[in-house]
Design a protein around this motif. Structure first.
Motif, PDB file in Angstrom:
ATOM      1  N   GLU A  35       0.839  -1.213   0.000  1.00  0.00           N
ATOM      2  CA  GLU A  35       0.000   0.000   0.000  1.00  0.00           C
ATOM      3  C   GLU A  35       0.869   1.257   0.000  1.00  0.00           C
ATOM      4  O   GLU A  35       0.565   2.239  -0.697  1.00  0.00           O
ATOM      5  N   HIS A  36       1.954   1.247   0.757  1.00  0.00           N
ATOM      6  CA  HIS A  36       2.835   2.407   0.815  1.00  0.00           C
ATOM      7  C   HIS A  36       3.435   2.715  -0.544  1.00  0.00           C
ATOM      8  O   HIS A  36       3.402   3.865  -1.008  1.00  0.00           O
ATOM      9  N   PHE A  37       3.973   1.709  -1.200  1.00  0.00           N
ATOM     10  CA  PHE A  37       4.633   1.961  -2.479  1.00  0.00           C
ATOM     11  C   PHE A  37       3.614   2.222  -3.590  1.00  0.00           C
ATOM     12  O   PHE A  37       3.903   2.959  -4.539  1.00  0.00           O
ATOM     13  N   ALA A  38       2.419   1.650  -3.468  1.00  0.00           N
ATOM     14  CA  ALA A  38       1.366   1.971  -4.432  1.00  0.00           C
ATOM     15  C   ALA A  38       0.975   3.436  -4.322  1.00  0.00           C
ATOM     16  O   ALA A  38       0.711   4.106  -5.340  1.00  0.00           O
ATOM     17  N   SER A  39       0.965   3.961  -3.101  1.00  0.00           N
ATOM     18  CA  SER A  39       0.622   5.374  -2.910  1.00  0.00           C
ATOM     19  C   SER A  39       1.682   6.302  -3.483  1.00  0.00           C
ATOM     20  O   SER A  39       1.413   7.472  -3.754  1.00  0.00           O
ATOM     21  N   GLN A  40       2.891   5.758  -3.704  1.00  0.00           N
ATOM     22  CA  GLN A  40       3.953   6.540  -4.322  1.00  0.00           C
ATOM     23  C   GLN A  40       3.975   6.391  -5.841  1.00  0.00           C
ATOM     24  O   GLN A  40       4.871   6.904  -6.498  1.00  0.00           O
ATOM     25  N   GLY A  41       3.000   5.654  -6.358  1.00  0.00           N
ATOM     26  CA  GLY A  41       2.873   5.521  -7.800  1.00  0.00           C
ATOM     27  C   GLY A  41       3.576   4.313  -8.393  1.00  0.00           C
ATOM     28  O   GLY A  41       3.681   4.214  -9.623  1.00  0.00           O
ATOM     29  N   LEU A  42       4.043   3.365  -7.573  1.00  0.00           N
ATOM     30  CA  LEU A  42       4.709   2.175  -8.105  1.00  0.00           C
ATOM     31  C   LEU A  42       3.674   1.221  -8.700  1.00  0.00           C
ATOM     32  O   LEU A  42       2.712   0.831  -8.030  1.00  0.00           O
ATOM     33  N   ASP A  43       3.865   0.849  -9.956  1.00  0.00           N
ATOM     34  CA  ASP A  43       2.972  -0.104 -10.608  1.00  0.00           C
ATOM     35  C   ASP A  43       3.200  -1.509 -10.041  1.00  0.00           C
ATOM     36  O   ASP A  43       4.347  -1.914  -9.799  1.00  0.00           O
ATOM     37  N   ASP A  44       2.122  -2.243  -9.869  1.00  0.00           N
ATOM     38  CA  ASP A  44       2.169  -3.616  -9.366  1.00  0.00           C
ATOM     39  C   ASP A  44       2.962  -3.698  -8.061  1.00  0.00           C
ATOM     40  O   ASP A  44       3.863  -4.534  -7.897  1.00  0.00           O
ATOM     41  N   ALA A  45       2.612  -2.834  -7.116  1.00  0.00           N
ATOM     42  CA  ALA A  45       3.324  -2.786  -5.848  1.00  0.00           C
ATOM     43  C   ALA A  45       3.195  -4.098  -5.062  1.00  0.00           C
ATOM     44  O   ALA A  45       4.112  -4.481  -4.333  1.00  0.00           O
ATOM     45  N   ALA A  46       2.069  -4.804  -5.220  1.00  0.00           N
ATOM     46  CA  ALA A  46       1.891  -6.069  -4.513  1.00  0.00           C
ATOM     47  C   ALA A  46       2.928  -7.095  -4.973  1.00  0.00           C
ATOM     48  O   ALA A  46       3.501  -7.835  -4.161  1.00  0.00           O
ATOM     49  N   PHE A  47       3.180  -7.123  -6.284  1.00  0.00           N
ATOM     50  CA  PHE A  47       4.194  -8.034  -6.808  1.00  0.00           C
ATOM     51  C   PHE A  47       5.566  -7.684  -6.255  1.00  0.00           C
ATOM     52  O   PHE A  47       6.316  -8.558  -5.796  1.00  0.00           O
ATOM     53  N   TRP A  48       5.920  -6.404  -6.287  1.00  0.00           N
ATOM     54  CA  TRP A  48       7.245  -6.001  -5.841  1.00  0.00           C
ATOM     55  C   TRP A  48       7.436  -6.195  -4.337  1.00  0.00           C
ATOM     56  O   TRP A  48       8.546  -6.448  -3.878  1.00  0.00           O
ATOM     57  N   SER A  49       6.371  -6.124  -3.578  1.00  0.00           N
ATOM     58  CA  SER A  49       6.505  -6.404  -2.151  1.00  0.00           C
ATOM     59  C   SER A  49       6.854  -7.874  -1.918  1.00  0.00           C
ATOM     60  O   SER A  49       7.629  -8.205  -1.009  1.00  0.00           O
ATOM     61  N   ARG A  50       6.322  -8.756  -2.764  1.00  0.00           N
ATOM     62  CA  ARG A  50       6.685 -10.173  -2.660  1.00  0.00           C
ATOM     63  C   ARG A  50       8.133 -10.394  -3.081  1.00  0.00           C
ATOM     64  O   ARG A  50       8.824 -11.271  -2.545  1.00  0.00           O
ATOM     65  N   VAL A  51       8.597  -9.611  -4.050  1.00  0.00           N
ATOM     66  CA  VAL A  51      10.001  -9.698  -4.453  1.00  0.00           C
ATOM     67  C   VAL A  51      10.913  -9.316  -3.290  1.00  0.00           C
ATOM     68  O   VAL A  51      11.963  -9.927  -3.079  1.00  0.00           O
ATOM     69  N   VAL A  52      10.515  -8.307  -2.516  1.00  0.00           N
ATOM     70  CA  VAL A  52      11.286  -7.916  -1.337  1.00  0.00           C
ATOM     71  C   VAL A  52      11.441  -9.106  -0.387  1.00  0.00           C
ATOM     72  O   VAL A  52      12.513  -9.336   0.187  1.00  0.00           O
ATOM     73  N   LEU A  53      10.379  -9.892  -0.234  1.00  0.00           N
ATOM     74  CA  LEU A  53      10.418 -11.053   0.658  1.00  0.00           C
ATOM     75  C   LEU A  53      11.381 -12.120   0.154  1.00  0.00           C
ATOM     76  O   LEU A  53      12.134 -12.713   0.929  1.00  0.00           O
ATOM     77  N   LEU A 162       2.247  -2.050  14.142  1.00  0.00           N
ATOM     78  CA  LEU A 162       2.651  -0.695  14.494  1.00  0.00           C
ATOM     79  C   LEU A 162       2.975   0.117  13.239  1.00  0.00           C
ATOM     80  O   LEU A 162       2.535   1.257  13.088  1.00  0.00           O
ATOM     81  N   HIS A 163       3.773  -0.486  12.339  1.00  0.00           N
ATOM     82  CA  HIS A 163       4.156   0.172  11.092  1.00  0.00           C
ATOM     83  C   HIS A 163       4.830  -0.877  10.212  1.00  0.00           C
ATOM     84  O   HIS A 163       5.502  -1.786  10.725  1.00  0.00           O
ATOM     85  N   TRP A 164       4.659  -0.740   8.886  1.00  0.00           N
ATOM     86  CA  TRP A 164       5.231  -1.765   8.017  1.00  0.00           C
ATOM     87  C   TRP A 164       6.762  -1.803   8.081  1.00  0.00           C
ATOM     88  O   TRP A 164       7.367  -2.840   7.820  1.00  0.00           O
ATOM     89  N   ARG A 165       7.392  -0.701   8.472  1.00  0.00           N
ATOM     90  CA  ARG A 165       8.850  -0.688   8.568  1.00  0.00           C
ATOM     91  C   ARG A 165       9.363  -1.349   9.857  1.00  0.00           C
ATOM     92  O   ARG A 165      10.519  -1.782   9.929  1.00  0.00           O
TER      93      ARG A 165
END
Length: 396
Positions: A35-53, A162-165
């Motif tokens: 949600e955070h990165f989507a709010s910054q305009g990142l396309d397919d933020a859900a996919f990229w969050s899984r890449v982070v994992l 508390l926070h995603w970070r």
């Protein structure tokens, strides 16, 4: 050889637990991160969050063998000290990095740290334990990692509220482990390259096979294991269970039972050779998965998943013990690096391998297919055990 002091054993177990923490810690934070990165305009933020994992797996696969070989050459402890620092810096980068590209890069760097720590810790276990003492400690290592994964996942979930970070702060715990490494593993008795701890085992745990075969079995083990977190939620939903909390408890059964089962690895290995323990583990693992595929209720699926956990708990300690007993002492790190790479290759290919089966025949078919693969592997291992010369016997 005398058993290493308690502080040495505790440090090796804590270092091993850091490798599990690398992925599990931030899993609960993925939705708010997306949600955070989507709010910054990142396309397919859900996919990229899984890449982070999953990005640490890239670093591990690319560097584990080289990290292990370097540890063989210059010593495991100096590399582990540097890796603990890198683990803290790269792991906690999510506290302050605010770009997806740099965040993914930091996670790949975390994978490098994990590769060094895992090959170093397991290599030191091979250097300092032998025979049944090694078997017992390998089972304890697997249990410690299994329970640690559940603890870190729970802690990560609490911090993610508390926070995603916030879960990224947990990676700073490696600095405490850094102190333990410096205090307990720098003694010659624990880390000497030329001491008795480096002596080659006189009795292999199983037939002397190409290490690549054991790496392939590690990939198979974790490719099938990861069917549970990726597909079990959908299987339970199809069986009528829509409560996510209960679903999570059921899914956690596999690593929890696996960790408990690993505690019994030493006594089991005292009675059976490594190949037969591996085959028995695969047979139970596969039988449980076939039961999950055929289950008609969530409760039945839960029970069958517990049976899978019993078998899973014996597989990785068996592979480590078998591998360490057949490779020369001076190549232990390289060999463990290959085994570690195999584990994370299996994690990476798990969703790719199951995707066509799920698309063609559904989730139950994916579990049934995994069960068949495990069954075939069990039969092949037994055949190998009986066909090769010098079949392994329990070590004294």
């Amino acid at each position: 050889m005398n058993r290493p002091p308690f502080p040495v054993r505790l440090t090796l177990l804590l270092v091993s637990s850091l490798t599990v923490m690398s992925g599990a810690t931030i899993a609960p934070a993925l939705p708010p991160m997306a949600e955070h990165f989507a709010s910054q305009g990142l396309d397919d933020a859900a996919f990229w969050s899984r890449v982070v994992l999953t990005a640490p797996a890239i670093g591990i696969v690319l560097t584990a063998t080289a990290a292990g070989a370097l540890g063989d050459r210059i010593g495991r402890v100096p590399l582990m000290l540097a890796a603990a620092v890198l683990y803290a810096v790269a792991g906690s980068a999510g506290l302050w990095i605010d770009g997806m590209g740099p965040l993914v890069a930091s996670r790949v760097a975390l994978g490098l740290a994990v590769a060094v720590l895992m090959t170093g810790a397991t290599g030191l276990i091979g250097d300092t334990f032998h025979g049944r003492a090694r078997d017992a400690f390998m089972g304890l290592q697997a249990a410690f990692m299994g329970y640690g994964g559940v603890i870190f996942l729970t802690a990560g979930g609490a911090l993610a509220d508390l926070h995603w970070r916030a879960p990224f702060a947990l990676y700073l715990s490696s600095l405490a482990v850094l102190g333990l490494i410096a205090l307990t593993l720098r003694r010659p008795s624990a880390t000497s390259a030329g001491g008795s701890g480096q002596a080659q085992d006189t009795a292999p745990a199983g037939p002397t096979v190409p290490p690549l075969l054991l790496y392939a079995l590690a990939a198979l083990t974790f490719a099938t294991f990861y069917q549970t977190p990726t597909l079990m939620p959908f299987r339970l939903e199809a069986l009528g269970l829509h409560d996510r909390t209960t679903s999570g408890i059921i899914i956690a059964t596999l690593p929890l039972v696996s960790a408990t089962s690993a505690l019994a690895f030493g006594p089991v290995r005292a009675r059976l050779s490594a190949p037969l323990v591996m085959a028995l583990g695969y047979a139970l693992f596969g039988a449980g998965y076939m039961g999950v595929a055929q289950a008609g209720t969530p409760g039945a699926a839960w029970a069958w998943l517990a049976i899978s956990g019993v078998g899973l708990g014996w597989t990785m300690p068996t592979l480590s013990v078998w591998l360490l007993s057949i490779v020369p002492a001076e190549r232990r790190g390289r060999a463990i690096g290959g085994l570690t790479a195999g584990v994370f290759i299996g994690q990476f290919i798990a969703p790719l391998a199951s995707r066509p089966v799920v698309a063609l025949a559904g989730v139950p078919a994916a579990f049934a297919s995994a069960a068949v693969l495990l069954g075939v592997a069990a039969v092949a291992i037994v055949a190998l055990h009986h066909s090769l010369e010098n079949p392994g016997t329990p070590q004294e």
